[in-house]
Design an enzyme around this catalytic site. Structure first.
Site, PDB file in Angstrom:
ATOM      1  N   SER A   4       0.847  -1.199   0.000  1.00 51.69           N
ATOM      2  CA  SER A   4       0.000   0.000   0.000  1.00 51.69           C
ATOM      3  C   SER A   4       0.877   1.241   0.000  1.00 51.69           C
ATOM      4  O   SER A   4       2.040   1.179  -0.393  1.00 51.69           O
ATOM      5  CB  SER A   4      -0.943  -0.023   1.207  1.00 51.69           C
ATOM      6  N   ASN A   5       0.341   2.373   0.425  1.00 54.65           N
ATOM      7  CA  ASN A   5       1.120   3.611   0.488  1.00 54.65           C
ATOM      8  C   ASN A   5       0.685   4.407   1.716  1.00 54.65           C
ATOM      9  O   ASN A   5      -0.184   3.978   2.463  1.00 54.65           O
ATOM     10  CB  ASN A   5       0.958   4.417  -0.814  1.00 54.65           C
ATOM     11  N   TYR A   6       1.288   5.564   1.913  1.00 54.10           N
ATOM     12  CA  TYR A   6       1.087   6.321   3.154  1.00 54.10           C
ATOM     13  C   TYR A   6      -0.158   7.198   3.163  1.00 54.10           C
ATOM     14  O   TYR A   6      -0.371   7.949   4.113  1.00 54.10           O
ATOM     15  CB  TYR A   6       2.293   7.229   3.415  1.00 54.10           C
TER      16      TYR A   6
ATOM     17  N   ALA B  46      -4.815   7.709  -3.644  1.00 52.12           N
ATOM     18  CA  ALA B  46      -3.471   7.262  -4.013  1.00 52.12           C
ATOM     19  C   ALA B  46      -3.619   5.796  -4.418  1.00 52.12           C
ATOM     20  O   ALA B  46      -3.559   4.891  -3.574  1.00 52.12           O
ATOM     21  CB  ALA B  46      -2.530   7.413  -2.838  1.00 52.12           C
TER      22      ALA B  46
END
Ligand code: CTP
Length: 402
Positions: A212-214, A279
């Site tokens: 995943s991402n932040y 995102a």
């Protein structure tokens, strides 16, 4: 960063005799923090729960209660306060005051003020659940709604009587949302369907791990809230985040990029605007493992490219206005302008992860908005809600001019 969304606004806070009157102190602080000038008007019974000294200290204004105060000549104070008010918020509102207003009764200062004012009125009730479900009360609310009064529905939870159910005063941020809503001038977004994506997508590797991402979803949630306050019909498609869904927003929770794509495509036909603040993970693992991958030597994962959601939208039905985001670390402007063209966007909001005040998880952002007509506006660091307002101002202008 404080938003001060009520700068130059005069708000009358009407307080009535409910145990939730003790919460009025927090409401005054919230309104003042947003930049409002607050005058407090109470009923007799409200002052059995809370003192004028507390209310005056916090609001900075004298508390008004008496219609005809002794030893003083106060000329038609209800009229001057009625004219002063940009909005009247009654919180907490009892069944009694709602019934009186609905029946056109004006037998104290607060009800007379409401009768005399043409300002929008927001009513946040608080009472026991037997009262909040009483058909007479419900009929009174319906009648007032017909006359453009805005209600903030009560919350469910433990009540002063010991019972559990609806009847608690709504959360402060929901009350504020409705006050802002009542103050909105006519927006072209009113009644338009605005689809917003937010947060990260997660791409599972096995039952316990994912890529995943932040992203925390704050930007997309701010856009959704600003749009609902303008009267839009907002659908928020969000990855897994831990913030509350803004009041009035329909929320669809998704996991993977494929789930997000499906949810957006399901809603896109009716949408007037799509704002892609999510995102979206660009890759997923080629082979998901149904069992937990055991640790042995080094592990190589083969990744497959996900579809570009904006591309899929363009293939199905392009909404009238399409807004994208570009989070960059280098060659920001060049990359953003290329994305604007490649994705056939009307606007792209470019932010650089390394800029002070920009980036994941923050309450602020620093963005340059590029338009398809070649113009660009570099905005200073501002709150994500403030930026959401700027984006929506541009969307509104686009509707007016095209
Ligand atoms: N986006 C999308 N579908 C994807 C990836 C991104 O619709 N699979 C959208 C994002 O929501 C954003 C815009 O496209 O509005 C740009 O996203 P960004 O991640 O900055 O760019 P990418 O197109 O993914 O390109 P790169 O990762 O190479 O910068």
């Amino acid at each position: 960063m404080q938003l001060k969304r009520l700068t130059n606004k005069n708000i009358v806070l009407g307080i009535t005799g409910s145990i939730a009157a003790y919460k009025a102190c927090d409401i005054i602080r919230m309104l003042k923090k947003e930049g409002a000038d607050v005058k407090v008007v109470t009923t007799d019974n409200a002052l059995k729960f809370i003192t004028p000294l507390a209310l005056e200290t916090l609001s900075g204004n004298e508390v008004v209660k008496e219609m005809f105060p002794e030893h003083r000549v106060v000329k038609t104070r209800h009229i001057s306060i009625a004219e002063w008010a940009d909005a009247i918020l009654i919180a907490p509102a009892t069944a009694n005051v709602i019934g009186k207003i609905a029946s056109g009764i004006a037998d104290d200062f607060l009800t007379t003020l409401v009768m005399a004012s043409r300002a929008p009125v927001v009513i946040a009730p608080a009472m026991d659940y037997e009262m909040v479900t009483n058909p007479i009360y419900l009929e009174n609310c319906k009648k007032l709604e017909k006359h453009n009064f805005t209600f903030v529905p009560t919350e469910e939870g433990p009540l002063a009587s010991g019972a559990v159910g609806p009847g608690r005063l709504a959360k402060y941020d929901i009350i504020l949302n409705r006050v802002l809503f009542s103050l909105q001038k006519k927006s072209v977004l009113k009644g338009k369907k605005v689809l917003v994506s937010a947060g990260p997508t997660i791409e599972p590797i096995d039952p316990v791990r994912f890529i995943s991402n932040y992203s925390t979803g704050k930007m997309g949630f701010a856009v959704a809230e600003a749009a609902v306050i303008r009267g839009a019909d907002v659908i928020l498609v969000t990855g897994q985040v831990s913030i509350d869904v803004p009041f009035g927003v329909k929320c669809i929770k998704v996991g993977t990029a494929a789930d997000m794509e499906k949810a957006i495509l399901d809603e896109i036909s009716e949408a007037d605007v799509l704002i892609m603040a999510a995102a979206v993970a660009d890759y997923r693992v080629e082979k998901y493992s149904g069992n937990k991958i055991k640790k042995s030597g080094d592990l190589t994962l083969k990744l497959k490219k996900n579809k570009d959601i904006i591309n899929s939208v363009l293939e199905k039905k392009r909404p009238k206005v399409l807004v994208g985001f570009a989070m960059e670390t280098n060659d920001s402007e060049k990359n953003a302008v290329n994305k604007l063209k490649d994705k056939k966007l009307d606007f792209i909001c470019m932010n650089n992860l390394y800029d002070e005040g920009a980036g994941f998880a923050k309450d602020t952002n620093k963005v340059t908005i590029f338009e398809k007509n070649g113009s660009a506006e570099e905005l200073p660091v501002m709150s994500k809600f403030g930026l959401a307002e700027k984006i929506l101002d541009k969307v509104e202008k686009y509707f007016r001019e095209n």
